[in-house]
Motif scaffolding. Structure first.
Motif, PDB file in Angstrom:
ATOM      1  N   GLY A 154       0.816  -1.208   0.000  1.00  0.00           N
ATOM      2  CA  GLY A 154       0.000   0.000   0.000  1.00  0.00           C
ATOM      3  C   GLY A 154       0.850   1.258   0.000  1.00  0.00           C
ATOM      4  N   ILE A 155       1.953   1.244   0.738  1.00  0.00           N
ATOM      5  CA  ILE A 155       2.864   2.397   0.749  1.00  0.00           C
ATOM      6  C   ILE A 155       3.459   2.605  -0.638  1.00  0.00           C
ATOM      7  N   VAL A 156       3.915   1.516  -1.256  1.00  0.00           N
ATOM      8  CA  VAL A 156       4.505   1.614  -2.596  1.00  0.00           C
ATOM      9  C   VAL A 156       3.472   2.140  -3.589  1.00  0.00           C
ATOM     10  N   VAL A 157       2.256   1.623  -3.537  1.00  0.00           N
ATOM     11  CA  VAL A 157       1.191   2.090  -4.434  1.00  0.00           C
ATOM     12  C   VAL A 157       0.898   3.566  -4.172  1.00  0.00           C
ATOM     13  N   ASN A 158       0.841   3.961  -2.911  1.00  0.00           N
ATOM     14  CA  ASN A 158       0.560   5.354  -2.539  1.00  0.00           C
ATOM     15  C   ASN A 158       1.622   6.305  -3.096  1.00  0.00           C
ATOM     16  N   VAL A 159       2.872   5.878  -3.057  1.00  0.00           N
ATOM     17  CA  VAL A 159       3.975   6.735  -3.496  1.00  0.00           C
ATOM     18  C   VAL A 159       4.107   6.765  -5.017  1.00  0.00           C
ATOM     19  N   THR A 160       3.759   5.673  -5.682  1.00  0.00           N
ATOM     20  CA  THR A 160       4.018   5.572  -7.117  1.00  0.00           C
ATOM     21  C   THR A 160       2.826   5.878  -8.013  1.00  0.00           C
ATOM     22  N   THR A 161       1.629   5.976  -7.449  1.00  0.00           N
ATOM     23  CA  THR A 161       0.458   6.205  -8.295  1.00  0.00           C
ATOM     24  C   THR A 161      -0.591   7.019  -7.554  1.00  0.00           C
ATOM     25  N   LYS A 162      -1.477   7.603  -8.289  1.00  0.00           N
ATOM     26  CA  LYS A 162      -2.605   8.338  -7.691  1.00  0.00           C
ATOM     27  C   LYS A 162      -3.805   7.403  -7.497  1.00  0.00           C
ATOM     28  N   GLN A 163      -3.654   6.140  -7.823  1.00  0.00           N
ATOM     29  CA  GLN A 163      -4.758   5.179  -7.752  1.00  0.00           C
ATOM     30  C   GLN A 163      -4.730   4.335  -6.479  1.00  0.00           C
ATOM     31  N   HIS A 164      -4.191   4.877  -5.402  1.00  0.00           N
ATOM     32  CA  HIS A 164      -4.058   4.072  -4.188  1.00  0.00           C
ATOM     33  C   HIS A 164      -5.408   3.713  -3.573  1.00  0.00           C
ATOM     34  N   HIS A 165      -6.460   4.457  -3.896  1.00  0.00           N
ATOM     35  CA  HIS A 165      -7.781   4.109  -3.363  1.00  0.00           C
ATOM     36  C   HIS A 165      -8.302   2.818  -4.008  1.00  0.00           C
ATOM     37  N   ILE A 166      -7.945   2.614  -5.266  1.00  0.00           N
ATOM     38  CA  ILE A 166      -8.324   1.360  -5.944  1.00  0.00           C
ATOM     39  C   ILE A 166      -7.632   0.187  -5.261  1.00  0.00           C
ATOM     40  N   TYR A 167      -6.390   0.378  -4.860  1.00  0.00           N
ATOM     41  CA  TYR A 167      -5.673  -0.662  -4.128  1.00  0.00           C
ATOM     42  C   TYR A 167      -6.407  -1.005  -2.836  1.00  0.00           C
ATOM     43  N   GLN A 168      -6.898   0.010  -2.138  1.00  0.00           N
ATOM     44  CA  GLN A 168      -7.612  -0.241  -0.883  1.00  0.00           C
ATOM     45  C   GLN A 168      -8.891  -1.044  -1.114  1.00  0.00           C
ATOM     46  N   VAL A 169      -9.543  -0.831  -2.240  1.00  0.00           N
ATOM     47  CA  VAL A 169     -10.723  -1.644  -2.573  1.00  0.00           C
ATOM     48  C   VAL A 169     -10.290  -3.090  -2.785  1.00  0.00           C
ATOM     49  N   GLY A 170      -9.135  -3.295  -3.401  1.00  0.00           N
ATOM     50  CA  GLY A 170      -8.594  -4.649  -3.562  1.00  0.00           C
ATOM     51  C   GLY A 170      -8.291  -5.293  -2.217  1.00  0.00           C
ATOM     52  N   VAL A 171      -7.698  -4.541  -1.305  1.00  0.00           N
ATOM     53  CA  VAL A 171      -7.417  -5.043   0.045  1.00  0.00           C
ATOM     54  C   VAL A 171      -8.731  -5.381   0.747  1.00  0.00           C
TER      55      VAL A 171
END
Length: 183
Positions: A154-171
């Motif tokens: 999640g940290i890597v996604v947050n730092v590398t993309t603006k789509q970190h909220h989509i990652y949270q939906v995956g989590v």
């Protein structure tokens, strides 16, 4: 328990999407804006302040994920054991201190009682209490490596993309499956 009385979708919102759906209702500041100030002392020490902005931003992102999301995941899956609660409380106390002292120090600097550089240096020292609490949380992290890895990703996604909220939906989907016994 109180958890049974809270509507499930509200719980999911607060656990997985607080920064996507709740945070926009509150004022937002940006660390990079402080590097554009016209204060003569800030201009003289611009390298220090740019470094301070990066350090603070890194600390905030790490704290957002480990104090925010990681503890939320832990509680959501009922993995917060009585044995580990004292270290979790220690971490929360140090993090609350860092937040509170930052506002106090900012006020002192704004009023001219201390310099902005002194304010930041004292604030930086408050990080060490939080770092110590993360060290003390090692057993909790080690005992929940799956959540630890999800948080690091999640940290890597947050730092590398603006789509970190989509990652949270995956989590959310992964941990719902875990809670239902599918994983």
């Amino acid at each position: 328990p109180i958890r049974a009385r809270i509507p499930y979708f509200i719980e999911l919102l607060f656990v997985f999407l607080p920064y996507a759906l709740i945070r926009p209702f509150f004022p937002k500041t940006r660390f990079r804006d402080s590097a554009t100030m016209k204060d003569e002392l800030v201009i003289k020490n611009i390298t220090f302040y740019k470094w301070a902005i990066y350090v603070t931003k890194a600390f905030y992102i790490f704290a957002k994920h480990f104090v925010g999301f990681y503890l939320n995941y832990l509680r959501f899956l009922n993995r917060d054991t009585a044995e580990h609660q004292h270290t979790m409380y220690l971490m929360l106390i140090f993090c609350a201190f860092s937040t509170t002292i930052s506002m106090f120090l900012h006020t002192l600097a704004f009023k001219g009682y201390i310099t902005k550089m002194t304010s930041y240096c004292i604030y930086l020292a408050s990080y060490f209490g939080t770092f110590y609490s993360w060290y003390k949380m090692f057993d909790v992290f080690y005992g929940n490596l799956d959540l630890f890895l999800l948080t690091i990703i999640g940290i890597v996604v947050n730092v590398t993309t603006k789509q970190h909220h989509i990652y949270q939906v995956g989590v959310l989907c992964i941990l719902l499956a875990n809670k239902a016994g599918y994983w």
